[in-house]
Write an enzyme that holds these catalytic residues in place. Structure first.
Site, PDB file in Angstrom:
ATOM      1  N   HIS A  47      16.472 -36.441  -6.411  1.00 25.37           N
ATOM      2  CA  HIS A  47      15.561 -36.925  -5.366  1.00 25.37           C
ATOM      3  C   HIS A  47      14.166 -36.353  -5.526  1.00 25.37           C
ATOM      4  O   HIS A  47      13.528 -36.003  -4.548  1.00 25.37           O
ATOM      5  CB  HIS A  47      16.140 -36.591  -3.991  1.00 25.37           C
ATOM      6  CG  HIS A  47      17.503 -37.156  -3.785  1.00 25.37           C
ATOM      7  ND1 HIS A  47      17.721 -38.499  -3.557  1.00 25.37           N
ATOM      8  CD2 HIS A  47      18.722 -36.583  -3.843  1.00 25.37           C
ATOM      9  CE1 HIS A  47      19.026 -38.718  -3.447  1.00 25.37           C
ATOM     10  NE2 HIS A  47      19.653 -37.566  -3.621  1.00 25.37           N
ATOM     11  N   GLU A  86      17.156 -17.810  -7.136  1.00 25.59           N
ATOM     12  CA  GLU A  86      16.791 -16.437  -7.513  1.00 25.59           C
ATOM     13  C   GLU A  86      16.289 -16.393  -8.962  1.00 25.59           C
ATOM     14  O   GLU A  86      15.326 -15.687  -9.270  1.00 25.59           O
ATOM     15  CB  GLU A  86      17.998 -15.511  -7.312  1.00 25.59           C
ATOM     16  CG  GLU A  86      17.831 -14.069  -7.780  1.00 25.59           C
ATOM     17  CD  GLU A  86      16.686 -13.302  -7.112  1.00 25.59           C
ATOM     18  OE1 GLU A  86      16.095 -13.804  -6.150  1.00 25.59           O
ATOM     19  OE2 GLU A  86      16.364 -12.213  -7.600  1.00 25.59           O
ATOM     20  N   ARG A 109       4.073  -0.414  -4.625  1.00 25.12           N
ATOM     21  CA  ARG A 109       3.706  -0.912  -3.305  1.00 25.12           C
ATOM     22  C   ARG A 109       2.361  -1.643  -3.310  1.00 25.12           C
ATOM     23  O   ARG A 109       1.935  -2.172  -2.285  1.00 25.12           O
ATOM     24  CB  ARG A 109       3.645   0.246  -2.308  1.00 25.12           C
ATOM     25  CG  ARG A 109       4.942   1.001  -2.180  1.00 25.12           C
ATOM     26  CD  ARG A 109       4.789   2.163  -1.238  1.00 25.12           C
ATOM     27  NE  ARG A 109       4.553   1.707   0.115  1.00 25.12           N
ATOM     28  CZ  ARG A 109       5.486   1.414   0.987  1.00 25.12           C
ATOM     29  NH1 ARG A 109       6.758   1.548   0.649  1.00 25.12           N
ATOM     30  NH2 ARG A 109       5.185   1.006   2.190  1.00 25.12           N
ATOM     31  N   LYS A 162      12.596 -15.088  -9.959  1.00 25.52           N
ATOM     32  CA  LYS A 162      12.403 -13.985 -10.922  1.00 25.52           C
ATOM     33  C   LYS A 162      11.421 -14.403 -12.008  1.00 25.52           C
ATOM     34  O   LYS A 162      10.536 -13.653 -12.392  1.00 25.52           O
ATOM     35  CB  LYS A 162      13.774 -13.658 -11.526  1.00 25.52           C
ATOM     36  CG  LYS A 162      14.182 -12.282 -11.755  1.00 25.52           C
ATOM     37  CD  LYS A 162      14.448 -11.344 -10.631  1.00 25.52           C
ATOM     38  CE  LYS A 162      13.599 -11.403  -9.426  1.00 25.52           C
ATOM     39  NZ  LYS A 162      14.075 -10.730  -8.263  1.00 25.52           N
ATOM     40  N   CYS A 188       0.843  -1.189   0.000  1.00 20.47           N
ATOM     41  CA  CYS A 188       0.000   0.000   0.000  1.00 20.47           C
ATOM     42  C   CYS A 188       0.883   1.245   0.000  1.00 20.47           C
ATOM     43  O   CYS A 188       1.853   1.336   0.730  1.00 20.47           O
ATOM     44  CB  CYS A 188      -0.956   0.106   1.176  1.00 20.47           C
ATOM     45  SG  CYS A 188      -2.108  -1.250   1.289  1.00 20.47           S
ATOM     46  N   LYS A 242       6.162  -4.426  -3.727  1.00 18.70           N
ATOM     47  CA  LYS A 242       7.601  -4.322  -3.541  1.00 18.70           C
ATOM     48  C   LYS A 242       7.987  -4.267  -2.073  1.00 18.70           C
ATOM     49  O   LYS A 242       8.986  -4.822  -1.660  1.00 18.70           O
ATOM     50  CB  LYS A 242       8.109  -3.065  -4.246  1.00 18.70           C
ATOM     51  CG  LYS A 242       9.600  -2.950  -4.173  1.00 18.70           C
ATOM     52  CD  LYS A 242      10.184  -2.378  -5.406  1.00 18.70           C
ATOM     53  CE  LYS A 242      11.668  -2.581  -5.437  1.00 18.70           C
ATOM     54  NZ  LYS A 242      12.034  -3.959  -5.776  1.00 18.70           N
ATOM     55  N   TRP A 283      -2.617  -2.742  -1.722  1.00 18.82           N
ATOM     56  CA  TRP A 283      -2.300  -4.161  -1.864  1.00 18.82           C
ATOM     57  C   TRP A 283      -3.204  -4.861  -0.857  1.00 18.82           C
ATOM     58  O   TRP A 283      -3.063  -4.682   0.353  1.00 18.82           O
ATOM     59  CB  TRP A 283      -0.832  -4.417  -1.539  1.00 18.82           C
ATOM     60  CG  TRP A 283      -0.395  -5.822  -1.832  1.00 18.82           C
ATOM     61  CD1 TRP A 283       0.036  -6.325  -3.021  1.00 18.82           C
ATOM     62  CD2 TRP A 283      -0.337  -6.912  -0.894  1.00 18.82           C
ATOM     63  NE1 TRP A 283       0.354  -7.653  -2.895  1.00 18.82           N
ATOM     64  CE2 TRP A 283       0.140  -8.043  -1.602  1.00 18.82           C
ATOM     65  CE3 TRP A 283      -0.635  -7.049   0.447  1.00 18.82           C
ATOM     66  CZ2 TRP A 283       0.323  -9.283  -1.014  1.00 18.82           C
ATOM     67  CZ3 TRP A 283      -0.455  -8.292   1.049  1.00 18.82           C
ATOM     68  CH2 TRP A 283       0.016  -9.390   0.320  1.00 18.82           C
ATOM     69  N   ASN A 339      -2.162   1.937   5.676  1.00 24.38           N
ATOM     70  CA  ASN A 339      -1.227   0.931   5.189  1.00 24.38           C
ATOM     71  C   ASN A 339      -0.838   0.083   6.385  1.00 24.38           C
ATOM     72  O   ASN A 339      -0.272   0.609   7.344  1.00 24.38           O
ATOM     73  CB  ASN A 339       0.006   1.636   4.590  1.00 24.38           C
ATOM     74  CG  ASN A 339       1.161   0.692   4.348  1.00 24.38           C
ATOM     75  OD1 ASN A 339       0.968  -0.513   4.196  1.00 24.38           O
ATOM     76  ND2 ASN A 339       2.369   1.221   4.306  1.00 24.38           N
ATOM     77  N   GLY A 340      -1.173  -1.200   6.364  1.00 24.68           N
ATOM     78  CA  GLY A 340      -0.833  -2.072   7.491  1.00 24.68           C
ATOM     79  C   GLY A 340      -1.970  -3.032   7.788  1.00 24.68           C
ATOM     80  O   GLY A 340      -2.854  -3.238   6.957  1.00 24.68           O
ATOM     81  N   GLU A 345       7.831 -14.553 -10.651  1.00 22.30           N
ATOM     82  CA  GLU A 345       7.285 -13.217 -10.389  1.00 22.30           C
ATOM     83  C   GLU A 345       6.835 -12.525 -11.671  1.00 22.30           C
ATOM     84  O   GLU A 345       5.788 -11.889 -11.716  1.00 22.30           O
ATOM     85  CB  GLU A 345       8.359 -12.332  -9.730  1.00 22.30           C
ATOM     86  CG  GLU A 345       8.674 -12.682  -8.299  1.00 22.30           C
ATOM     87  CD  GLU A 345       9.795 -11.824  -7.733  1.00 22.30           C
ATOM     88  OE1 GLU A 345       9.665 -11.335  -6.619  1.00 22.30           O
ATOM     89  OE2 GLU A 345      10.828 -11.633  -8.418  1.00 22.30           O
TER      90      GLU A 345
HETATM   91  C1  G6P Z   1       8.872  -8.473  -1.731  1.00 21.41           C
HETATM   92  C2  G6P Z   1       9.506  -8.007  -3.013  1.00 21.41           C
HETATM   93  C3  G6P Z   1      10.803  -8.779  -3.250  1.00 21.41           C
HETATM   94  C4  G6P Z   1      11.734  -8.626  -2.057  1.00 21.41           C
HETATM   95  C5  G6P Z   1      11.049  -9.031  -0.756  1.00 21.41           C
HETATM   96  C6  G6P Z   1      11.878  -8.652   0.458  1.00 21.41           C
HETATM   97  O1  G6P Z   1       8.436  -9.771  -1.859  1.00 21.41           O
HETATM   98  O2  G6P Z   1       8.617  -8.194  -4.101  1.00 21.41           O
HETATM   99  O3  G6P Z   1      11.434  -8.292  -4.410  1.00 21.41           O
HETATM  100  O4  G6P Z   1      12.871  -9.415  -2.245  1.00 21.41           O
HETATM  101  O5  G6P Z   1       9.790  -8.363  -0.633  1.00 21.41           O
HETATM  102  O6  G6P Z   1      11.937  -7.246   0.522  1.00 21.41           O
HETATM  103  P1  G6P Z   1      13.100  -6.406   1.141  1.00 21.41           P
HETATM  104  O7  G6P Z   1      12.718  -4.988   0.865  1.00 21.41           O
HETATM  105  O8  G6P Z   1      13.108  -6.712   2.616  1.00 21.41           O
HETATM  106  O9  G6P Z   1      14.365  -6.810   0.488  1.00 21.41           O
END
Ligand code: G6P
Length: 612
Positions: A508, A485, A27, A489, A2, A607, A74, A100-101, A492
């Site tokens: 396994h 990672e 956000r 990616k 948010c 994010k 969000w 937000n929260g 996402e």
């Molecule tokens: C969200 C974002 C990710 C990020 C994660 C941790 O899921 O979409 O890209 O890695 O949060 O966020 P931070 O700001 O703590 O690295």
């Protein structure tokens, strides 16, 4: 999680808030809304979907006002819909509020309010808090600010809230606990936002509001109070950020811009810290704690998402170079499983935003138990940065694409410097190896630039595999977290199911998935395990899987087993992860684009995850 924006001053407020919401869309983008006060009274305009939907909806409406608050959501409590969009209007119709929260004790408050005859138009916890405030205001015949202060003492959870009252077209009341709030100070105007990006084009003077503080914001006045009604002195800081940093700069998407910025952002991260010629590494924010780190029985790394993957790379590297045991924890697990933390334990917190709720609370708990917190954070002045005893910023600049790219390589660069520095001080790295690793780390920006030239070739590979249903990513040792990672990616950005696995462990279970339709990405650059990884490739090939291999120049064997290869410059295996992730970022980007998806704002993601 948010985004919130507010303005009170002499300018037209709605366009400022709207622009700010667009900048904060990373956000959350389930719905957007604004509340403002003008000749038509207190009015709320809100729409399901992205900020652009709100803009279109409000186009013909009277949006004139010098006061406005806005929200991009969000969803947590209640599905994304017009009804659940913020701001909400109180039962009395007098107060508008956004949030937000998460209010954890909303159910209890709601049942109390229902008994008193309140009804609710949305499914949100926010509307409950708003009516709780409304009720307190009525019962105590007090000001809005006093009602907020009384209400917040009963609230369990996290919040950043903004409120306006229909009879006061100049004042925004704001409060925070756990969710960020920054206030920009102008001449005769104030700006409020979840981060500084909606503010920088108007002023560089900002105040970061602390937990349990209430701000009373008018065009010419900013009063900060704690919940005990004591006035606090605002700590005014200068923003070190330029407008260009939050614009696309000619790229189609922020994600692509941020991938291509990496030679520069890694250079920025190393600058003034790594002197390869002189063989020295200075991390001034951490040096006072070198002794404590080196004497620690173990190091704990706490993070979420992509930052957790950086933590896994650090585990391998710190254990190798410093011979100190390292454990890497998901913050969300760590905070609830009663972890053993002793006074003097060292915890490295990794976070791009510095606001991730799970990481933040995990650290607060550990700090209370006496742990030393080192923050590896990107956003300067963020909550985790402020909570840490020591730390190093990643200096990646503002990252807007929801899927993290340049912040990840910045985290790796800092963690590599940290491991090298500590290992050298500890005497656990030989001088010549230390020098070689310093040289290789210094060569990273240039080698990343070289890899980015493979963009067209990677795009062709992406087009070939864009219709796959699943992907498997495999790597060993330092490259195992990079496989994780790469898979994250792709999930996402393209919504393709992808799994990262240790290459040998694949036998396994995941090997059962392999057939001629399954693309398998091997992170197979030259390292101590290379022959073993080649054997794993053989195993996949024998089952007709399609192999895309990330390999080192000069490797003549892997291409014979692979359908496609991406050839990277040679570098020491310890530094290699920072290069190896780059083609995986590009692969995901191009697959996402080929599928026609919004790569900067993938569905359901946000994010900055400021709820647990
Ligand atoms: C969200 C974002 C990710 C990020 C994660 C941790 O899921 O979409 O890209 O890695 O949060 O966020 P931070 O700001 O703590 O690295």
């Amino acid at each position: 999680m948010c985004g919130i924006v507010g303005y009170t001053g002499f300018r037209e407020a709605y366009p400022i808030v709207l622009k700010g919401l667009k900048r904060l869309e990373y956000r959350g983008y389930d719905s957007a809304g604004v509340a403002l006060i003008n000749d038509d009274g207190l009015n709320i305009f809100k729409k399901k979907g992205k900020v652009a939907e709100l803009e279109e909806y409000a186009y013909t409406k009277n949006m004139q006002s010098q006061l406005c608050i806005g929200h991009t959501r969000w969803a947590t409590h209640g599905e994304p819909s017009d009804r659940n969009a913020h701001p909400h209007l109180s039962h009395s119709g007098e107060i508008a509020m956004l949030h937000n929260g998460i209010i954890e004790n909303y159910a209890q408050l709601k049942s109390e309010l229902l008994k008193k005859g309140y009804s609710f138009k949305s499914d949100t916890d926010t509307e409950v808090l708003l009516n709780f405030i409304d009720d307190i205001k009525k019962e105590n015949a007090c000001t809005l600010e006093q009602a907020v202060s009384i209400a917040l003492k009963r609230i369990v959870g996290a919040y950043c809230i903004l409120l306006i009252h229909k009879d006061d077209p100049e004042t925004i009341i704001a409060a925070r606990k756990g969710s960020p709030l920054v206030i920009g100070i102008g001449k005769g105007e104030h700006f409020l936002a979840s981060d500084a990006s909606p503010i920088i084009e108007y002023t560089k003077e900002v105040v970061y509001v602390n937990d349990y503080e209430i701000a009373i914001v008018r065009p010419n006045e900013l009063i900060l109070k704690n919940l005990g009604n004591e006035v606090q002195t605002p700590f005014v800081q200068k923003l070190d950020m330029e407008l260009a940093a939050i614009e696309k700069g000619g790229y189609d998407h922020f994600m692509l811009k941020e991938i291509f910025e990496q030679p520069q952002t890694i250079e920025d991260c190393l600058r003034g810290r790594l002197d390869a010629v002189g063989g020295s590494i200075i991390l001034s924010g951490i040096s006072n704690y070198s002794k404590e780190i080196l004497q620690a029985n173990r190091i704990l790394i706490v993070a979420c998402g992509t930052s957790w993957h950086a933590g896994l790379v650090a585990e391998y590297i710190i254990e190798e170079l410093c011979r100190i045991p390292v454990e890497v924890e998901y913050a969300s697990e760590f905070r609830y499983r009663n972890p053993i933390v002793h006074k003097g334990d060292v915890i490295i917190a990794i976070s791009q935003s510095g606001e991730t709720a799970d990481t933040l609370v995990a650290l607060e708990n550990a700090k209370e138990k006496g742990a030393i917190i080192l923050g590896i954070v990107n956003v300067v002045g963020s909550s985790i940065a402020r909570l840490s005893h020591a730390g190093a910023y990643t200096h990646a600049g503002h990252e807007i694409g929801v899927a993290s790219t340049k912040a990840f390589t910045g985290q790796l660069a800092v963690l590599m410097m940290l491991a090298l520095k500590l290992g050298y001080e500890n005497g656990t790295i030989a001088a010549d190896r230390y020098q070689l690793l310093c040289n290789d780390l210094a060569s990273v920006p240039e080698k990343v630039a070289q890899i980015l030239k493979l963009d067209d070739a990677i795009k062709k590979i992406a087009l070939k595999y864009a219709d796959a249903r699943d992907f498997l990513y495999l790597g060993r040792g330092y490259n195992f977290p990079i496989a994780l990672e790469g898979a994250l990616k792709l999930k996402e950005i393209s919504y393709i199911h992808a799994e990262g696995y240790p290459a040998a462990e694949m036998k396994h279970g995941p090997i059962a998935l392999v057939d001629e339709n399954l693309p398998v990405v091997f992170v197979a650059t030259k390292d101590s395990f290379h022959e073993k990884v080649v054997s794993n490739m053989q195993e996949i090939k024998a089952r007709k899987g399609q192999i895309i291999a990330i390999i080192t120049e000069g490797d003549t064997v892997s291409p014979t087993l692979s359908d496609d290869v991406i050839i990277l410059p040679a570098i020491d295996e310890i530094i290699a992860p920072i290069l190896n992730v780059i083609p995986l970022q590009l692969l995901s980007y191009h697959i996402g684009i080929a599928k026609g998806l919004d790569v900067d704002k993938p569905r359901n993601l946000a994010k900055s995850v400021t709820v647990e």
